[in-house]
Motif scaffolding. Structure first.
Motif, PDB file in Angstrom:
ATOM      1  N   SER A   1       0.758  -1.199   0.080  1.00  0.00           N
ATOM      2  CA  SER A   1      -0.099  -0.039  -0.062  1.00  0.00           C
ATOM      3  C   SER A   1       0.629   1.355   0.007  1.00  0.00           C
ATOM      4  CB  SER A   1      -0.943   0.147   1.116  1.00  0.00           C
ATOM      5  OG  SER A   1      -0.174   0.080   2.545  1.00  0.00           O
ATOM      6  N   LEU A   2       2.146   1.185   0.591  1.00  0.00           N
ATOM      7  CA  LEU A   2       2.968   2.361   0.474  1.00  0.00           C
ATOM      8  C   LEU A   2       3.752   2.370  -0.931  1.00  0.00           C
ATOM      9  CD1 LEU A   2       4.674   1.971   3.968  1.00  0.00           C
ATOM     10  CD2 LEU A   2       2.597   3.387   3.488  1.00  0.00           C
ATOM     11  N   TRP A   3       3.981   1.440  -1.616  1.00  0.00           N
ATOM     12  CA  TRP A   3       4.736   1.327  -2.776  1.00  0.00           C
ATOM     13  C   TRP A   3       3.637   1.382  -4.165  1.00  0.00           C
ATOM     14  CZ3 TRP A   3       9.782   1.550  -2.636  1.00  0.00           C
ATOM     15  CH2 TRP A   3      10.483   1.844  -1.394  1.00  0.00           C
ATOM     16  N   HIS A   4       2.539   2.102  -4.034  1.00  0.00           N
ATOM     17  CA  HIS A   4       1.660   2.256  -4.912  1.00  0.00           C
ATOM     18  C   HIS A   4       2.209   2.817  -6.386  1.00  0.00           C
ATOM     19  CE1 HIS A   4      -1.602   3.747  -7.359  1.00  0.00           C
ATOM     20  NE2 HIS A   4      -2.079   2.410  -7.232  1.00  0.00           N
TER      21      HIS A   4
ATOM     22  N   VAL B   1       4.505  -2.825  -7.029  1.00  0.00           N
ATOM     23  CA  VAL B   1       4.237  -1.233  -7.567  1.00  0.00           C
ATOM     24  C   VAL B   1       3.142  -1.439  -8.580  1.00  0.00           C
ATOM     25  CG1 VAL B   1       6.291  -1.374  -8.663  1.00  0.00           C
ATOM     26  CG2 VAL B   1       5.289   0.763  -8.012  1.00  0.00           C
ATOM     27  N   ARG B   2       2.381  -0.482  -8.710  1.00  0.00           N
ATOM     28  CA  ARG B   2       1.585  -0.359  -9.719  1.00  0.00           C
ATOM     29  C   ARG B   2       1.777   1.021 -10.712  1.00  0.00           C
ATOM     30  NH1 ARG B   2      -3.234  -2.827  -9.456  1.00  0.00           N
ATOM     31  NH2 ARG B   2      -4.391  -1.521 -10.434  1.00  0.00           N
ATOM     32  N   MET B   3       2.487   1.907 -10.399  1.00  0.00           N
ATOM     33  CA  MET B   3       3.033   2.913 -11.008  1.00  0.00           C
ATOM     34  C   MET B   3       4.373   3.230 -10.925  1.00  0.00           C
ATOM     35  SD  MET B   3      -0.198   5.945 -10.318  1.00  0.00           S
ATOM     36  CE  MET B   3       1.037   7.263 -11.205  1.00  0.00           C
TER      37      MET B   3
ATOM     38  N   VAL C   1       0.678  -1.141 -13.576  1.00  0.00           N
ATOM     39  CA  VAL C   1      -0.381  -0.550 -14.622  1.00  0.00           C
ATOM     40  C   VAL C   1       0.170   0.275 -15.442  1.00  0.00           C
ATOM     41  CG1 VAL C   1      -2.744   0.465 -14.594  1.00  0.00           C
ATOM     42  CG2 VAL C   1      -2.031  -1.367 -13.183  1.00  0.00           C
ATOM     43  N   VAL C   2       1.093   1.431 -14.887  1.00  0.00           N
ATOM     44  CA  VAL C   2       1.414   2.438 -15.609  1.00  0.00           C
ATOM     45  C   VAL C   2       3.043   2.637 -15.439  1.00  0.00           C
ATOM     46  CG1 VAL C   2       1.476   4.982 -15.833  1.00  0.00           C
ATOM     47  CG2 VAL C   2      -0.576   4.085 -15.062  1.00  0.00           C
ATOM     48  N   MET C   3       3.882   2.736 -16.710  1.00  0.00           N
ATOM     49  CA  MET C   3       5.299   2.568 -16.541  1.00  0.00           C
ATOM     50  C   MET C   3       5.954   3.433 -17.572  1.00  0.00           C
ATOM     51  SD  MET C   3       7.682  -0.897 -16.296  1.00  0.00           S
ATOM     52  CE  MET C   3       7.040  -1.557 -17.645  1.00  0.00           C
ATOM     53  N   ASP C   4       6.746   3.960 -17.040  1.00  0.00           N
ATOM     54  CA  ASP C   4       7.595   5.022 -18.007  1.00  0.00           C
ATOM     55  C   ASP C   4       9.068   4.646 -17.993  1.00  0.00           C
ATOM     56  OD1 ASP C   4       8.613   6.865 -19.753  1.00  0.00           O
ATOM     57  OD2 ASP C   4       8.235   8.631 -18.264  1.00  0.00           O
TER      58      ASP C   4
ATOM     59  N   GLU D   1      -1.482  -0.656 -18.725  1.00  0.00           N
ATOM     60  CA  GLU D   1      -2.430   0.256 -19.384  1.00  0.00           C
ATOM     61  C   GLU D   1      -1.872   1.427 -20.087  1.00  0.00           C
ATOM     62  OE1 GLU D   1      -5.575   1.444 -16.842  1.00  0.00           O
ATOM     63  OE2 GLU D   1      -6.213  -0.724 -16.431  1.00  0.00           O
ATOM     64  N   TYR D   2      -0.706   1.907 -19.406  1.00  0.00           N
ATOM     65  CA  TYR D   2      -0.012   2.903 -20.075  1.00  0.00           C
ATOM     66  C   TYR D   2       1.560   2.664 -19.966  1.00  0.00           C
ATOM     67  CZ  TYR D   2      -4.202   5.539 -19.446  1.00  0.00           C
ATOM     68  OH  TYR D   2      -5.425   5.925 -19.103  1.00  0.00           O
ATOM     69  N   LEU D   3       2.224   2.848 -21.201  1.00  0.00           N
ATOM     70  CA  LEU D   3       3.685   2.009 -21.220  1.00  0.00           C
ATOM     71  C   LEU D   3       4.267   2.949 -22.237  1.00  0.00           C
ATOM     72  CD1 LEU D   3       5.846  -0.095 -20.547  1.00  0.00           C
ATOM     73  CD2 LEU D   3       4.912  -1.337 -22.403  1.00  0.00           C
ATOM     74  N   SER D   4       5.495   3.588 -21.529  1.00  0.00           N
ATOM     75  CA  SER D   4       6.656   4.165 -22.773  1.00  0.00           C
ATOM     76  C   SER D   4       7.792   3.689 -22.574  1.00  0.00           C
ATOM     77  CB  SER D   4       6.503   5.917 -22.131  1.00  0.00           C
ATOM     78  OG  SER D   4       7.419   6.442 -22.952  1.00  0.00           O
ATOM     79  N   LEU D   5       7.940   2.835 -23.708  1.00  0.00           N
ATOM     80  CA  LEU D   5       9.599   2.604 -23.848  1.00  0.00           C
ATOM     81  C   LEU D   5      10.427   3.262 -24.895  1.00  0.00           C
ATOM     82  CD1 LEU D   5       8.548  -1.488 -24.057  1.00  0.00           C
ATOM     83  CD2 LEU D   5       9.486  -0.024 -22.213  1.00  0.00           C
ATOM     84  N   GLU D   6      10.275   4.440 -25.079  1.00  0.00           N
ATOM     85  CA  GLU D   6      10.746   5.506 -26.000  1.00  0.00           C
ATOM     86  C   GLU D   6      12.151   5.379 -26.096  1.00  0.00           C
ATOM     87  OE1 GLU D   6      10.767  10.283 -27.428  1.00  0.00           O
ATOM     88  OE2 GLU D   6       9.180   9.279 -26.163  1.00  0.00           O
ATOM     89  N   GLY D   7      12.918   5.212 -27.096  1.00  0.00           N
ATOM     90  CA  GLY D   7      14.225   5.148 -27.322  1.00  0.00           C
ATOM     91  C   GLY D   7      15.152   3.892 -26.809  1.00  0.00           C
TER      92      GLY D   7
END
Length: 417
Positions: free
Chosen positions: A131-134, A156-158, A180-183, A205-211
């Motif tokens: 719950s602290l590492w959301h 972790v979720r984000m 769920v969300v990762m950059d 649901e949201y993912l960025s692997l740019e470059g």
């Protein structure tokens, strides 16, 4: 009579007092120490003898605490140390329930939370509670391998760690990750390390692997995330066309896709336009100079009629004959045709009539100077060249909030360099 006593010869009334003294001496030996002899109680007994033969006075032990100085005699006494009585306000940390401690730890910064995890087993369990590492932000962290390994184990979720460096990471978890969300944009991470934890992702649901340098295994792992809404693969390389097509066909919920300036061949481009979800509303296909043809545009428009934002910049094969095809996109709001040099200025003047909903038009490299001013006058309701950078599927667009945000979300735990 003791040797240090005063001689009786020097005292007055010797005859009477001498006989009394001898009697007192004999009587004193028989009596207790607390009593006085009968001879000494007489009136004519010298005061010195009374004091000399009287027993020593002992201080009476106090029976009541706190009343040492109630009498006339001053007494110094040392009280025994009392144990501090516990009150309702004196509560030890160990007595607090886990729920309350977790609420307190919710406001602790990341570095302090890690230090607290080394205090004891209970604090380690609480400090690493999921719950602290959301949401965690590790932007710019060097040698991030051990930290990322630990963060991934906290469910972790984000996760935000752009422009970070990961030397080696071999994720040893067995169950699926909850991310769920990762950059990971513009990070330096070995392909094998990325594979080790991307293959455990099922809820992205949201993912960025740019470059990043990717692989077919990574693209196949992405196909196991059917709820993927926004995907940014801008500038990526290292994967073939068939896994890309399979991934796009599996991600049927895709709304925004950015595959600009990837190491694509014409086969890759065809995989995108033929396999991308029909629900997509924002698509960036810029950078494919001679690999994107008019036929590809036709397939794309037929497959994805809901497109609102379309970036076809740097496609040198496109000409004005692509406008009747793009006209089928009834809801087109933003069109980017920058550096499509085969499109002439005269063909742009009627775009506001061709696309009634159009509000933004990017034609960098085609129109400039006085021609740009004339075009703005002819299409006053269209903003021309107001967006130099594409924000499609990007976690931190130029027009969005600044700071440590991704997709308009801010991570709670942030590593401060």
């Amino acid at each position: 009579m003791p040797e240090h006593s005063m001689p009786l010869q020097n005292l007055p009334c010797l005859s009477l007092q001498g006989s009394m003294l001898s009697q007192a001496k004999r009587t004193h030996k028989r009596r207790s120490k607390g009593g006085l002899s009968e001879g000494l109680d007489m009136e004519c007994t010298p005061t010195e003898l009374i004091h000399q033969w009287s027993p020593l006075h002992k201080h009476q032990r106090l029976t009541s605490k706190g009343k040492e100085n109630d009498g006339n005699q001053f007494v110094l006494a040392r009280r025994s140390r009392r144990k501090r009585e516990s009150t309702s306000s004196d509560i030890a940390w160990d007595h607090l329930p886990d729920e309350l401690l977790l609420r307190i730890l919710f406001y602790i910064p990341l570095q302090d939370l890690l230090r607290m995890s080394t205090v004891c087993q209970r604090w380690r369990r609480l400090a690493l509670d999921e719950s602290l590492w959301h949401s965690v932000d590790l932007e710019g962290l060097n040698h991030m391998g051990p930290a990322l390994q630990q963060v991934l184990k906290t469910r972790v979720r984000m996760l935000r760690c752009p422009r970070s460096f990961v030397e080696e990471l071999h994720f040893t978890g067995t169950g699926p990750l909850q991310i769920v969300v990762m950059d990971l944009s513009s990070s330096i991470i070995p392909t094998s390390s990325l594979e080790s934890f991307i293959c455990h992702c099922r809820q992205l649901e949201y993912l960025s692997l740019e470059g990043l340098q990717l692989s077919d295994a990574i693209i196949c792992s992405l196909s196991k995330n059917p709820n993927l809404l926004q995907l940014n693969l801008s500038g990526c390389s290292g994967f073939s066309a068939p896994p890309l097509a399979d991934m796009l066909e599996s991600c049927t919920s895709m709304e925004q896709l950015n595959v600009a300036w990837c190491d694509f061949s014409n086969e890759h481009v065809k995989s995108v336009v033929e396999s991308v979800s029909s629900r997509v509303t924002h698509l960036n296909l810029s950078g494919y100079r001679e690999n994107l043809t008019l036929d590809d545009v036709k397939v794309l428009v037929t497959r994805c009629p809901l497109i609102q934002t379309l970036d076809l910049s740097d496609s040198t094969l496109l000409m004005a004959d692509s406008f009747p095809v793009l006209k089928q996109l009834k809801g087109l709001l933003h069109l980017s045709l920058s550096r499509c040099y085969h499109i002439h200025l005269a063909a742009l003047t009627d775009l506001d009539k061709t696309f009634p909903m159009l509000s933004l038009l990017d034609v960098f490299g085609i129109v400039s100077g006085s021609h740009l001013s004339s075009l703005k006058k002819e299409m006053p309701r269209v903003g021309i060249n107001s967006r130099p950078f594409s924000s499609i599927a990007r976690p931190t667009p130029a027009s969005g909030p600044i700071g440590h945000f991704m997709w308009n979300r801010k991570c709670r735990l942030r590593f401060k360099l």
